[in-house]
Design a protein around this motif. Structure first.
Motif, PDB file in Angstrom:
ATOM      1  N   TYR A   1      -4.760  -7.544   2.875  1.00 18.49           N
ATOM      2  CA  TYR A   1      -4.535  -8.113   4.092  1.00 18.49           C
ATOM      3  C   TYR A   1      -5.776  -8.125   5.156  1.00 18.49           C
ATOM      4  O   TYR A   1      -5.111  -8.691   6.023  1.00 18.49           O
ATOM      5  CB  TYR A   1      -3.366  -8.513   4.972  1.00 18.49           C
ATOM      6  CG  TYR A   1      -2.880  -6.781   5.206  1.00 18.49           C
ATOM      7  CD1 TYR A   1      -2.793  -6.315   6.302  1.00 18.49           C
ATOM      8  CD2 TYR A   1      -1.653  -6.423   4.174  1.00 18.49           C
ATOM      9  CE1 TYR A   1      -2.354  -4.836   6.189  1.00 18.49           C
ATOM     10  CE2 TYR A   1      -0.762  -4.986   3.930  1.00 18.49           C
ATOM     11  CZ  TYR A   1      -1.549  -4.150   5.580  1.00 18.49           C
ATOM     12  OH  TYR A   1      -1.523  -2.334   4.939  1.00 18.49           O
ATOM     13  N   LYS A   2      -6.405  -7.266   5.085  1.00 20.75           N
ATOM     14  CA  LYS A   2      -7.780  -6.812   5.930  1.00 20.75           C
ATOM     15  C   LYS A   2      -8.859  -7.076   5.168  1.00 20.75           C
ATOM     16  O   LYS A   2      -8.647  -9.334   5.128  1.00 20.75           O
ATOM     17  CB  LYS A   2      -7.451  -5.247   5.931  1.00 20.75           C
ATOM     18  CG  LYS A   2      -6.159  -4.915   6.570  1.00 20.75           C
ATOM     19  CD  LYS A   2      -6.646  -2.983   6.863  1.00 20.75           C
ATOM     20  CE  LYS A   2      -5.439  -1.634   7.366  1.00 20.75           C
ATOM     21  NZ  LYS A   2      -5.154  -2.719   8.613  1.00 20.75           N
TER      22      LYS A   2
ATOM     23  N   ASP B   1      -7.045   6.010  -0.513  1.00 20.36           N
ATOM     24  CA  ASP B   1      -6.638   4.937   0.252  1.00 20.36           C
ATOM     25  C   ASP B   1      -7.843   4.012   0.605  1.00 20.36           C
ATOM     26  O   ASP B   1      -8.347   4.910   1.510  1.00 20.36           O
ATOM     27  CB  ASP B   1      -5.318   5.802   1.249  1.00 20.36           C
ATOM     28  CG  ASP B   1      -5.047   4.644   2.585  1.00 20.36           C
ATOM     29  OD1 ASP B   1      -5.751   3.317   2.693  1.00 20.36           O
ATOM     30  OD2 ASP B   1      -3.835   4.203   3.162  1.00 20.36           O
TER      31      ASP B   1
ATOM     32  N   ASP C   1       0.406   7.046   5.992  1.00 23.76           N
ATOM     33  CA  ASP C   1      -0.136   8.220   4.919  1.00 23.76           C
ATOM     34  C   ASP C   1       0.665   9.278   5.424  1.00 23.76           C
ATOM     35  O   ASP C   1       1.306  10.217   4.167  1.00 23.76           O
ATOM     36  CB  ASP C   1      -1.596   8.031   4.843  1.00 23.76           C
ATOM     37  CG  ASP C   1      -2.577   7.277   4.502  1.00 23.76           C
ATOM     38  OD1 ASP C   1      -1.528   6.037   4.879  1.00 23.76           O
ATOM     39  OD2 ASP C   1      -3.787   6.739   3.859  1.00 23.76           O
TER      40      ASP C   1
ATOM     41  N   LEU D   1       0.793  -0.957   0.104  1.00 24.21           N
ATOM     42  CA  LEU D   1       0.310  -0.256   0.137  1.00 24.21           C
ATOM     43  C   LEU D   1       0.778   1.828   0.221  1.00 24.21           C
ATOM     44  O   LEU D   1       0.378   2.326  -1.010  1.00 24.21           O
ATOM     45  CB  LEU D   1      -1.469   0.361   1.447  1.00 24.21           C
ATOM     46  CG  LEU D   1      -1.784   2.029   2.014  1.00 24.21           C
ATOM     47  CD1 LEU D   1      -2.731   1.865  -0.313  1.00 24.21           C
ATOM     48  CD2 LEU D   1      -3.098   1.154   2.404  1.00 24.21           C
ATOM     49  N   THR D   2       1.829   1.241   1.190  1.00 18.38           N
ATOM     50  CA  THR D   2       3.027   2.628   1.060  1.00 18.38           C
ATOM     51  C   THR D   2       3.080   2.621  -0.511  1.00 18.38           C
ATOM     52  O   THR D   2       3.449   3.831  -0.983  1.00 18.38           O
ATOM     53  CB  THR D   2       3.595   2.873   1.784  1.00 18.38           C
ATOM     54  OG1 THR D   2       2.602   2.255   3.520  1.00 18.38           O
ATOM     55  CG2 THR D   2       3.808   4.133   2.905  1.00 18.38           C
TER      56      THR D   2
ATOM     57  N   HIS E   1      -9.193   0.052   4.273  1.00 17.38           N
ATOM     58  CA  HIS E   1     -10.242  -0.163   5.100  1.00 17.38           C
ATOM     59  C   HIS E   1     -11.623  -0.635   4.721  1.00 17.38           C
ATOM     60  O   HIS E   1     -12.364  -0.208   4.852  1.00 17.38           O
ATOM     61  CB  HIS E   1     -10.207   0.624   6.291  1.00 17.38           C
ATOM     62  CG  HIS E   1      -9.127   0.312   7.119  1.00 17.38           C
ATOM     63  ND1 HIS E   1      -9.433  -0.478   8.428  1.00 17.38           N
ATOM     64  CD2 HIS E   1      -7.552   0.771   7.386  1.00 17.38           C
ATOM     65  CE1 HIS E   1      -7.826  -0.377   8.971  1.00 17.38           C
ATOM     66  NE2 HIS E   1      -6.800   0.638   8.198  1.00 17.38           N
TER      67      HIS E   1
ATOM     68  N   PHE F   1      -3.813   7.448   8.487  1.00 19.42           N
ATOM     69  CA  PHE F   1      -2.650   6.638   9.439  1.00 19.42           C
ATOM     70  C   PHE F   1      -1.590   7.026   9.187  1.00 19.42           C
ATOM     71  O   PHE F   1      -1.287   7.822   8.318  1.00 19.42           O
ATOM     72  CB  PHE F   1      -3.354   5.257   8.578  1.00 19.42           C
ATOM     73  CG  PHE F   1      -2.557   4.442   8.806  1.00 19.42           C
ATOM     74  CD1 PHE F   1      -3.429   3.273   9.878  1.00 19.42           C
ATOM     75  CD2 PHE F   1      -1.193   3.494   8.802  1.00 19.42           C
ATOM     76  CE1 PHE F   1      -3.060   2.391  10.388  1.00 19.42           C
ATOM     77  CE2 PHE F   1      -0.609   2.224   8.870  1.00 19.42           C
ATOM     78  CZ  PHE F   1      -0.831   1.631   9.972  1.00 19.42           C
TER      79      PHE F   1
HETATM   80  C1  LIG Z   1      -5.013   3.178   6.237  1.00 15.91           C
HETATM   81  C2  LIG Z   1      -3.936   2.691   6.684  1.00 15.91           C
HETATM   82  N1  LIG Z   1      -2.528   3.111   5.245  1.00 15.91           N
HETATM   83  C3  LIG Z   1      -1.655   2.596   5.314  1.00 15.91           C
HETATM   84  C4  LIG Z   1      -1.691   1.222   5.971  1.00 15.91           C
HETATM   85  C5  LIG Z   1       0.276   0.974   5.945  1.00 15.91           C
HETATM   86  O1  LIG Z   1       0.092  -0.151   5.376  1.00 15.91           O
HETATM   87  P1  LIG Z   1       1.197  -1.252   4.378  1.00 15.91           P
HETATM   88  O2  LIG Z   1       2.197  -1.265   5.782  1.00 15.91           O
HETATM   89  O3  LIG Z   1       0.524  -2.199   3.634  1.00 15.91           O
HETATM   90  O4  LIG Z   1       2.289  -0.081   2.940  1.00 15.91           O
HETATM   91  C6  LIG Z   1      -2.267   0.995   6.382  1.00 15.91           C
HETATM   92  C7  LIG Z   1      -1.781  -0.313   7.182  1.00 15.91           C
HETATM   93  O5  LIG Z   1      -2.506  -1.098   8.074  1.00 15.91           O
HETATM   94  C8  LIG Z   1      -2.933   1.066   6.991  1.00 15.91           C
HETATM   95  O6  LIG Z   1      -4.325   1.118   7.310  1.00 15.91           O
END
Ligand SMILES: Cc1ncc(COP(=O)(O)O)c(C=O)c1O
Length: 427
Positions: free
Chosen positions: A244-245, A219, A138, A107-108, A222, A135
């Motif tokens: 993964y959620k 993003d 972000d 994601l990031t 969730h 988060f």
């Molecule tokens: C809203 C949100 N953004 C970013 C992330 C970071 O995700 P990742 O570690 O897969 O980059 C998460 C992780 O739970 C998240 O809930």
């Protein structure tokens, strides 16, 4: 018999009538010492493992053992095009066209890759709007993007703040846009707020951004696999999500990205590039000329980690069989049932900060009774084999997931919550 006591029978009757009930058996549950399934309401953090995932991973391992490099072409699901097998599933779950989505990175990383294309500070338009309770990843991502452009986050990061009830209101975002619209380059906003579980009106966010002339990125960490999405129609410039959620693809599994059709005919000069984003037919000519692949695939950088993509495909199969519409309908009922139990049995002790008219699977429960040690209640819940998740200072996030949680799980959660509270009252 009180309503609360009668609820187990009611829960069982709901399970008996649930057309999706059988999907529960397609998942592996953590168990307590006597082999009983935990009450797992933590799909907002890490979804449970679909049994099918092991088969998909085993297929890759076996193809690798049997075929070595030839697996790129001769594997059961050839690795050269493996990422494409996620496109239809991602498109269906996000309401996108298959060419608008791609399985890649995490994601990031995807937020960065897409901001490299869609955060282009220009003249007065340099600012990024995020929610102030975003988060942290972000927040770090946008801050670093601003800094990489030689700008100062103190000038260029604008925060949309929740009100006293911890919720975000579109009118407040509108005020920001009215005051500063010609200075804002990008809105980077969530589909579902991770702490409160509030589902944002994504169509409206996209419209507000568009009217203000800024790019919009979502993003969907969730939101994906949780609520129904309609990305093509809402038309953000880009979106990214993890798997993964609610997508149950395992820790650190490959994520997803969306780029709207209107951006898909670029020449590859407005983006980060790597060889897997090159058109497949010319990728192996090994020239210096980048020929962008069709669709969102052109944002791919490396050849995908097939082993981390295998469970994504397994999970998408499960989603296809269950259907997002039915899952969402069940989820709405499940959270309604949970809220009923809270209102019926926990007045003055626990409330939900998640707005009932803008909720997904997750309800964020706040311990309102200040005489209770909130952290202690959560610990007791864990000892009672309930897997939820804790957020400081006094919030327990629980997310009944319609694919694998039963109504009886929800009832049992409330029973154990009562016991956890009682244990902490006595201490
Ligand atoms: C809203 C949100 N953004 C970013 C992330 C970071 O995700 P990742 O570690 O897969 O980059 C998460 C992780 O739970 C998240 O809930």
């Amino acid at each position: 018999m009180t309503g609360f006591e009668a609820s187990r029978r009611f829960a069982q009757s709901l399970d008996a009538a649930d057309p999706l009930a059988a999907f529960r058996d397609q998942f592996n549950f953590p168990e307590d010492r006597s082999g009983r399934r935990n009450i797992y309401v933590c799909g907002n953090s890490l979804g449970l493992q679909p049994k099918l995932a092991a088969q998909y991973v085993a297929d890759v391992m076996s193809d690798w053992a049997r075929l070595g490099v030839e697996g790129h072409f001769k594997a059961k699901r050839p690795w050269l095009q493996y990422h494409r097998l996620a496109a239809d599933g991602f498109a269906s779950i996000t309401g996108a066209r298959p060419e608008e989505v791609v399985a890649m990175n995490t994601l990031t990383v995807n937020l960065h890759v897409l901001m490299a294309s869609f955060y282009r500070p220009d003249g007065k338009r340099k600012k990024i709007v995020i929610e102030s309770t975003a988060f942290p990843s972000d927040y770090y991502a946008v801050t670093s993007q601003i800094q990489l452009h030689g700008l100062d986050p103190a000038d260029c990061l604008v925060e949309w703040r929740p009100r006293d009830d911890e919720l975000l209101y579109n009118e407040d975002l509108k005020d920001i846009l009215d005051e500063q619209s010609d200075e804002i380059a990008l809105l980077l906003l969530p589909g579902v707020q991770y702490y409160t579980g509030q589902v944002l009106d994504m169509a409206e966010l996209c419209r507000l951004g568009k009217d203000a002339g800024c790019a919009v990125g979502l993003d969907l960490a969730h939101a994906v696999g949780n609520v129904e999405l309609n990305l093509h129609e809402w038309a953000p410039d880009f979106a990214a999500w993890c798997t993964y959620k609610y997508l149950n693809s395992g820790p650190g599994a490959v994520g997803g990205a969306f780029v709207h059709t209107r951006h898909l005919d670029g020449d590859g000069t407005n983006q980060l590039t790597g060889w897997w984003g090159n058109e497949e037919s010319t990728r192996f000519r090994m020239t210096r000329r980048f020929e962008p692949a069709a669709g969102a695939e052109r944002w791919q950088l490396s050849n995908p980690p097939i082993l981390a993509l295998a469970p994504v495909l397994a999970s998408l199969d499960v989603f296809e069989n269950a259907g997002m519409e039915g899952l969402r309908a069940k989820s709405v009922k499940q959270t309604q049932f949970l809220k009923f139990l809270l209102d019926d049995g926990f007045t003055g002790q626990i409330d939900s900060i998640t707005p009932m008219d803008a909720r997904g699977c997750q309800l964020s429960l706040v311990i309102t009774d200040s005489a209770l040690d909130a952290r202690g209640v959560f610990k007791s819940l864990e000892e009672l084999h309930v897997t939820g998740d804790w957020r400081e200072p006094n919030v327990i996030r629980v997310a009944p997931v319609p694919l694998y949680n039963s109504y009886e799980d929800i009832y049992e959660l409330s029973v154990r919550l009562k016991a956890a509270i009682a244990a902490n009252e006595q201490k």
